[in-house]
Design a protein around this motif. Structure first.
Motif, mmCIF file in Angstrom:
data_model
loop_
_atom_site.group_PDB
_atom_site.id
_atom_site.type_symbol
_atom_site.label_atom_id
_atom_site.label_comp_id
_atom_site.label_asym_id
_atom_site.label_seq_id
_atom_site.Cartn_x
_atom_site.Cartn_y
_atom_site.Cartn_z
ATOM 1 N N GLN A 68 43.639 32.201 29.627
ATOM 2 C CA GLN A 68 44.077 32.936 30.816
ATOM 3 C C GLN A 68 44.601 31.987 31.886
ATOM 4 O O GLN A 68 45.591 32.282 32.554
ATOM 5 C CB GLN A 68 42.931 33.788 31.374
ATOM 6 N N ALA A 69 43.976 30.824 32.028
ATOM 7 C CA ALA A 69 44.452 29.833 32.999
ATOM 8 C C ALA A 69 45.845 29.340 32.632
ATOM 9 O O ALA A 69 46.707 29.177 33.504
ATOM 10 C CB ALA A 69 43.473 28.663 33.080
ATOM 11 N N ASP A 72 48.234 32.176 33.396
ATOM 12 C CA ASP A 72 48.423 32.297 34.846
ATOM 13 C C ASP A 72 49.347 31.203 35.377
ATOM 14 O O ASP A 72 50.190 31.462 36.252
ATOM 15 C CB ASP A 72 47.080 32.246 35.572
ATOM 16 N N LYS A 75 52.811 32.200 34.525
ATOM 17 C CA LYS A 75 53.230 33.351 35.324
ATOM 18 C C LYS A 75 53.666 32.919 36.724
ATOM 19 O O LYS A 75 54.626 33.458 37.277
ATOM 20 C CB LYS A 75 52.099 34.374 35.393
ATOM 21 N N LYS A 76 52.972 31.922 37.294
ATOM 22 C CA LYS A 76 53.323 31.410 38.626
ATOM 23 C C LYS A 76 54.742 30.841 38.650
ATOM 24 O O LYS A 76 55.378 30.803 39.688
ATOM 25 C CB LYS A 76 52.340 30.328 39.063
ATOM 26 N N GLY A 98 51.751 36.959 26.686
ATOM 27 C CA GLY A 98 52.129 37.361 28.029
ATOM 28 C C GLY A 98 53.184 38.453 28.010
ATOM 29 O O GLY A 98 53.926 38.609 27.037
#
Length: 185
Positions: A68-69, A72, A75-76, A98
């Motif tokens: 998940q990290a 994320d 995604k950023k 994703g």
């Protein structure tokens, strides 16, 4: 001795086969419903035994946290990727695809993670080794593209994180490193 007709022989054989089958089925049914006997004695392994080896594995929770990290971090930067975490033996623990990630990305992520843990090295470093040993790329299940990072405990690999789907392997590997870093928090 009286000779039996073909019809009588066929019917006799069918009846015998049915009786044998019913007996076998009945024995199986009886065995299936009978509880297993308890073992006669419990066997204990001696932890000091030279024939045993201990290994460290990530929990599913830790693997999910790392994946998940990495997702994320991607995604950023508006990147659509898939992330995979494999254990020391190369078995997939978790895969996250994703939103909008390409259809090839989950499989590529698994292969990058597998490659990173197998050689205990980031896959970007392994790409350089192909110049001296081009046959490495022929090993089943591997993918020699940047985007895989090993997870180490005391210098030994315990897992691999692979990311695939960003426009460059450098970005994939950056996101995989974010997953590794999340395990230290």
């Amino acid at each position: 001795m009286k000779k039996m007709s073909l019809r009588t022989r066929v019917l006799t054989g069918a009846v015998a086969a049915a009786a044998l089958g019913a007996g076998t089925f009945g024995a199986m049914s009886a065995n299936a419903s009978t509880p297993a006997a308890a073992p006669a004695a419990a066997v204990k392994a001696d932890a000091a035994d030279r024939n045993l080896q201990q290994s460290t594995h990530l929990t599913v929770a830790a693997a999910t946290k790392a994946a998940q990290a990495a997702l994320d971090a991607a995604k950023k930067e508006n990147q659509r990727v898939s992330v995979a975490v494999v254990d020391r033996n190369g078995n997939t623990v978790v895969t996250l695809r994703g939103d909008g990630a390409g259809p090839q990305s989950p499989e590529s992520a698994v292969k990058k993670a597998y490659t990173a843990v197998s050689w205990n090295s980031p896959t970007s470093e392994l790409v350089k080794r192909l110049e001296q040993a081009p046959n490495l790329k022929d090993i089943p299940g591997t993918l020699f593209l940047a985007g895989g990072s090993p997870v180490q405990v005391k210098g030994a690999p315990v897992a691999g994180i692979g990311v695939a789907g960003a426009p460059s392997g450098d970005l994939d590997e950056k996101f995989a490193a974010a997953g590794v870093a999340a395990l230290g928090r």
